[in-house]
Design a protein around this motif. Structure first.
Motif, short mmCIF file in Angstrom:
data_model
loop_
_atom_site.label_atom_id
_atom_site.label_comp_id
_atom_site.label_asym_id
_atom_site.label_seq_id
_atom_site.Cartn_x
_atom_site.Cartn_y
_atom_site.Cartn_z
N ASN A 189 -5.55 5.62 4.74
CA ASN A 189 -6.69 4.97 4.08
C ASN A 189 -7.74 4.72 5.16
O ASN A 189 -7.78 3.66 5.78
CB ASN A 189 -6.28 3.65 3.43
CG ASN A 189 -7.41 3.01 2.66
OD1 ASN A 189 -8.57 3.42 2.78
ND2 ASN A 189 -7.10 2.00 1.86
N ASP A 198 0.82 -1.22 0.00
CA ASP A 198 0.00 0.00 0.00
C ASP A 198 0.85 1.26 0.00
O ASP A 198 0.31 2.37 0.03
CB ASP A 198 -0.94 0.02 1.21
CG ASP A 198 -0.18 0.15 2.53
OD1 ASP A 198 1.03 -0.19 2.56
OD2 ASP A 198 -0.79 0.60 3.52
N PHE A 201 -4.77 0.31 9.34
CA PHE A 201 -3.48 -0.37 9.33
C PHE A 201 -3.22 -0.90 10.73
O PHE A 201 -3.25 -0.14 11.71
CB PHE A 201 -2.37 0.59 8.91
CG PHE A 201 -1.02 -0.06 8.73
CD1 PHE A 201 -0.62 -0.54 7.50
CD2 PHE A 201 -0.16 -0.19 9.81
CE1 PHE A 201 0.62 -1.13 7.32
CE2 PHE A 201 1.09 -0.79 9.66
CZ PHE A 201 1.47 -1.26 8.40
N LYS A 254 -9.63 1.47 5.47
CA LYS A 254 -8.90 0.22 5.68
C LYS A 254 -7.80 0.45 6.71
O LYS A 254 -6.67 0.77 6.37
CB LYS A 254 -8.32 -0.27 4.35
CG LYS A 254 -7.89 -1.72 4.35
CD LYS A 254 -7.56 -2.17 2.93
CE LYS A 254 -7.19 -3.64 2.90
NZ LYS A 254 -6.90 -4.12 1.54
N ARG A 298 -5.46 -3.68 6.83
CA ARG A 298 -4.08 -3.90 6.40
C ARG A 298 -3.31 -4.38 7.62
O ARG A 298 -2.81 -3.59 8.41
CB ARG A 298 -3.47 -2.60 5.87
CG ARG A 298 -4.14 -2.06 4.60
CD ARG A 298 -3.63 -0.65 4.27
NE ARG A 298 -4.14 0.34 5.21
CZ ARG A 298 -3.67 1.59 5.31
NH1 ARG A 298 -2.67 1.99 4.54
NH2 ARG A 298 -4.19 2.44 6.19
N ASN A 329 -0.34 -8.29 -1.05
CA ASN A 329 -1.18 -7.16 -1.46
C ASN A 329 -2.04 -6.62 -0.32
O ASN A 329 -2.94 -5.81 -0.55
CB ASN A 329 -2.08 -7.53 -2.64
CG ASN A 329 -1.27 -7.93 -3.87
OD1 ASN A 329 -0.23 -7.34 -4.15
ND2 ASN A 329 -1.73 -8.95 -4.56
N THR A 344 3.13 1.99 2.39
CA THR A 344 3.62 2.25 3.74
C THR A 344 5.12 1.96 3.82
O THR A 344 5.58 0.92 3.36
CB THR A 344 2.87 1.39 4.77
OG1 THR A 344 1.52 1.86 4.86
CG2 THR A 344 3.51 1.47 6.14
#
Length: 330
Positions: free
Chosen positions: A173, A135, A178, A176, A158, A152, A137
Motif C-alpha cells: 500500500n 490490512d 508499514f 500508507k 500502518r 484497523n 499483513t
C-alpha cells in the motif's frame, strides 16, 4: 520468563501510566495459576526491592501502586501475617507483567494510547503464533513476544509496536507505509518480508530483510536501506549500527522450531532456551560470558538433548529439571 526479566519490566512500569484495558489484562493474568511458583519467587524479590528503595512501610508503596492502577485502597488488616501482607500488596504490583513489554515500547515511542483503541497480540514463552493484521499483513510471532497496534491500523501509516521477535509479510500500500517500531529502531516498508528481533532484555536490535526493501532508522540519528539477505544490528548501549550479510534460512529458523545460535554468549543461550522451551533457567557459578558459541538444534530436539550437547561444547556442568524450571550448576 525469568525473574530478572520480571524485575526489569516492573521497573519500567513505574515510569509511565496505563490504560484501563491494560489493567484488565493484569487482573486476568493474576487469576491464572500457571507457573505460580515462579511468580511467587519474583514477587518476593520485587516487593523486597520496592520497600528497600522507598524507605517506607509496607502499605505506603502499596497505596502508590494502587493509585497507578486506578484502584481503591483497602487497608491490609493487621491480622494477616507478614507473608500474606506482602502477597496481598505485591500481587497487584507484579501483575502488570502480562502487557509489560508492549506498554513500555508505546511509552518509549510517545504514542498517545488514550486517543486510540489498541489491540494486542502475544505469544507466551514456549509457543509461536501466526495471525493476520487488519490490512492482511501476515505476522509470525516468536516466543515471549508482543505486538500492539491501533485497531484497523488507523492513521496515515500502518504502525505496529513490537517487543520480542516477529516476521512480517507486508501487504503493499504505497500510500500508507508499514512501520514496525521496536525500541530505538523503526523499520519502514511498502511491500516486503522481513524479520525484527527486539527483546527488552537483549542488548541488540536486529532487522533482517527476506524479500523486497526496507529502511531502518535507529535512535533518530542513523538510517540504513536493506536489500534481501542484509541484516542491520543496532547496539542499544553503544548506539552503533552494523550492516552484515545473513542467511535467510538462519533468520527464519525459529519459525520451523529450530534453534540456531551464532557467536552467542552463555547468557544469550540461556535467554533463547527460556523463550523456546517456555521454562525458567537458574544458573549458578561463574561461567564467563565472554566466550562465544555456535549451536544448531532441529525442531524435535528436547531440552535434555540440548543440555547434553552444551555440556560437551560449553564445558562440564550439572543440571536439574524441576517444576518447569532448569537449574544449571557450573
Amino acid at each position: 520468563m525469568s525473574n530478572n526479566y520480571l524485575n526489569k519490566i516492573l521497573n519500567l512500569f513505574f515510569r509511565s501510566d496505563y490504560s484501563k484495558p491494560t489493567v484488565d489484562r493484569v487482573h486476568r493474568w493474576l487469576a491464572d495459576e500457571n507457573r505460580q511458583e515462579e511468580k511467587d519467587t519474583a514477587l518476593r524479590e520485587l516487593w523486597t526491592k520496592t520497600k528497600a528503595d522507598s524507605h517506607m512501610d509496607t502499605e505506603r508503596p502499596f497505596m502508590q501502586v494502587l493509585d497507578k492502577l486506578g484502584l481503591d485502597y483497602v487497608r491490609i488488616p493487621d491480622r494477616f501475617n507478614r507473608q500474606w501482607r506482602w502477597r496481598l500488596a505485591a500481587a497487584v504490583m507484579v501483575g502488570v507483567i502480562l502487557s509489560s513489554a508492549v506498554t513500555f515500547w508505546l511509552s518509549y515511542a510517545l504514542f498517545d494510547k488514550d486517543n486510540a483503541v489498541m489491540t494486542e497480540q502475544y505469544a507466551f514463552a514456549g509457543e509461536r503464533k501466526n495471525f493476520l493484521l487488519p490490512d492482511g499483513t501476515q505476522v509470525c510471532l516468536n516466543a515471549d513476544s508482543h505486538i500492539y497496534y491501533p485497531e484497523n491500523l488507523e492513521g496515515k501509516t500502518r504502525t505496529v509496536y513490537l517487543a520480542g521477535e516477529a516476521t512480517f509479510k507486508v501487504v503493499k500500500n504505497p500510500k500508507k507505509p508499514f512501520i514496525v517500531r521496536a525500541g530505538n529502531m523503526d523499520v519502514t516498508a511498502l511491500g516486503t518480508e522481513f524479520n525484527v528481533k527486539a527483546y527488552l532484555e537483549d542488548e541488540l536490535l536486529i532487522a533482517s530483510l527476506i524479500e523486497g526493501k526496507v529502511r531502518v532508522d535507529c535512535n533518530d540519528t542513523l538510517s540504513y536501506v536493506l536489500n534481501p539477505g542484509n541484516q542491520l544490528v543496532y547496539n542499544k548501549i553503544s548506539h552503533s549500527g552494523t550492516m552484515q550479510p545473513v542467511s535467510v534460512q538462519d533468520v527464519t529458523a525459529w519459525q520451523r522450531g529450530q534453534i540456531i545460535l551464532t557467536k552467542a554468549t552463555v547468557s544469550e543461550i540461556v535467554r533463547t532456551l527460556e523463550r523456546h522451551f517456555g521454562m525458567a533457567f537458574h544458573v549458578s557459578g561463574g561461567k564467563s560470558n565472554k566466550d562465544l558459541y555456535n549451536f544448531v538444534f532441529n525442531e524435535d530436539a528436547d531440552i535434555r538433548e540440548v543440555l547434553e550437547v552444551m555440556q560437551v561444547v560449553v564445558g562440564p556442568f550439572e543440571y536439574q529439571l524441576k517444576n518447569h524450571a532448569c537449574y544449571i550448576y557450573w
